[in-house]
Scaffold this active site. Sequence first.
Site, mmCIF file in Angstrom:
data_model
loop_
_atom_site.group_PDB
_atom_site.id
_atom_site.type_symbol
_atom_site.label_atom_id
_atom_site.label_comp_id
_atom_site.label_asym_id
_atom_site.label_seq_id
_atom_site.Cartn_x
_atom_site.Cartn_y
_atom_site.Cartn_z
ATOM 1 N N CYS A 21 1.367 -0.606 6.396
ATOM 2 C CA CYS A 21 2.497 -0.333 7.271
ATOM 3 C C CYS A 21 3.577 0.427 6.506
ATOM 4 O O CYS A 21 3.595 0.434 5.287
ATOM 5 C CB CYS A 21 3.116 -1.627 7.777
ATOM 6 S SG CYS A 21 1.956 -2.638 8.707
ATOM 7 N N ASP A 395 -11.437 10.461 -3.087
ATOM 8 C CA ASP A 395 -10.617 9.388 -3.674
ATOM 9 C C ASP A 395 -11.323 8.053 -3.755
ATOM 10 O O ASP A 395 -11.054 7.267 -4.666
ATOM 11 C CB ASP A 395 -9.307 9.236 -2.893
ATOM 12 C CG ASP A 395 -9.558 9.065 -1.417
ATOM 13 O OD1 ASP A 395 -9.864 7.959 -0.989
ATOM 14 O OD2 ASP A 395 -9.471 10.072 -0.684
#
Length: 511
Positions: A21, A395
């Site tokens: 978030c 990644d």
Amino acid sequence: MKKIKLKKFSAGNGKSIHSNCGVFGVFNNPDASTLTYYGLHALQHRGQESAGIVTSQYLPDKQRYHFNVHKDFGLVLNIFSDEKILTGQLKGNSAIGHNRYSTSGSSDKKSNIQPLKVVYKNGNLALSHNGNLVNAHSLRLQLQDKGTIFQTTSDSEVILHLIARSEKENLIEKLKEVFNIVRGAYSLCILTDDKLIAVRDPYGIRPMCIGKLNDSYIFASETSALDIIDAEYIRDVEPGEIVVIDDEVVKTGILKSEIFAKVDKYRHCIFEYIYFSRPDSNIFNEKVDKVRRKIGTNLAIESPPPDKDNPDDDKEKKVIVMNVPDSSNTATIGYISQASRTNKNVKHEIGLIRSHYVGRTFITPGQDKREMRLKTKFSIIKGILAGRKVVIVDDSIVRGNTLRLLVKLIKKALPKEIHLRITSPPIVSPCYYGMDFPSREELIAYQCGGDVEEIRKKLDVTSLKYLSVEQLMESVPHTTEKTGYCTACFTKKYPIEIDDAENIDKNLFDL
Ligand code: SF4
């Protein structure tokens, strides 16, 4: 330390890891809601499921404060597309906002969208939470036994109830009590009638910074949210710190701060540097761009690209190194810069184009939905890749589904070989501190027992190399004696005891 049980963990419905978030707060600005809108916009990468803003407005005729709220599912741009929401509905000089990707509490319940807002005996209270509590389940049961009625299925609501029930005299004492009860990862913005408060867990797992814009104070998950409104970065909220902004702080310019808990070593989430945070942000006292380049550099030292078949043959074309846009862009620059220093026969190319307009995918019979979705997201430049040795820098590998499909797509360009270089170690365990990882059983590295050769075969590539944990640790800053990192998803070494591991499930509290 209690043994962690790693049972079923709720899987996200996406193909890769989702950020948790983003939180943002403003104090003392007549355009608080608009500034929060821009702050959330800059933090959109941290959560795309829902967003909301709560403002504190003083009503002179009634001589009291009123909290205005607007929140919904979707992206910030869509939720606040009507200007009247910001200028008419969300009035007030202070605001907090939240972008959500649910890691606790059902994602389809509107009541779970943050900021959460309540009215208690001392006035209004609203909360934006980044992270995940690891003892929320047991605390919730205890509170329910005492008669607390919950409005949401989110772990964050536990914090509001604990604050409301605290018998300590003032708010700071209440907060100190509560944050010695809850455990886990939390970077919070709390809005009261006349205060804006930031709290960060003692391990500093998630980032959180303080900024200033003229006489206004700002809290944000990442500094990119300060940059978008031209606010000046002051400092990070320290791990285990409560920072309070009120009218007195505005007048004196001196922040009110309390340290409520201390640990020997901080445990910042190392994945923030690998993937989650924006490259233009500065987190944990270092530029993400700089760290990510170093990660790429160290990967190139540890696992360089292959050479051409005949290095001395000038006519043979160079080995192509390419990024998977956008998440591996920065690390790939570090990788290719290092690789070029020792090998003149490599060069960086943009071989993959990413579309930013991916919507719903419709399929015709015989088509694979996942593959179709990937094709709407990525396209290849065939001429660049044909007949070449190609190194793809990415990644991380979670389930491996996306990468497998990507390899299949790239093979259509008929490259000579495909070599994967991953800027993180194998992910072998879930995250209990607020990242949406799938269950351990769904992780490709777990399925293959950590055997990289097995993973390579499953992905159907010529070679596969991950960055080692040692080189990852070498890439990140160690600014102070207390600087340390959580690496649990790679090492299974969880820095905070998890007594609710089997219960940290999105749908745990669903009725
Ligand atoms: S488990 Fe992984 S993603 Fe979760 S906080 Fe630790 S390093 Fe970050």
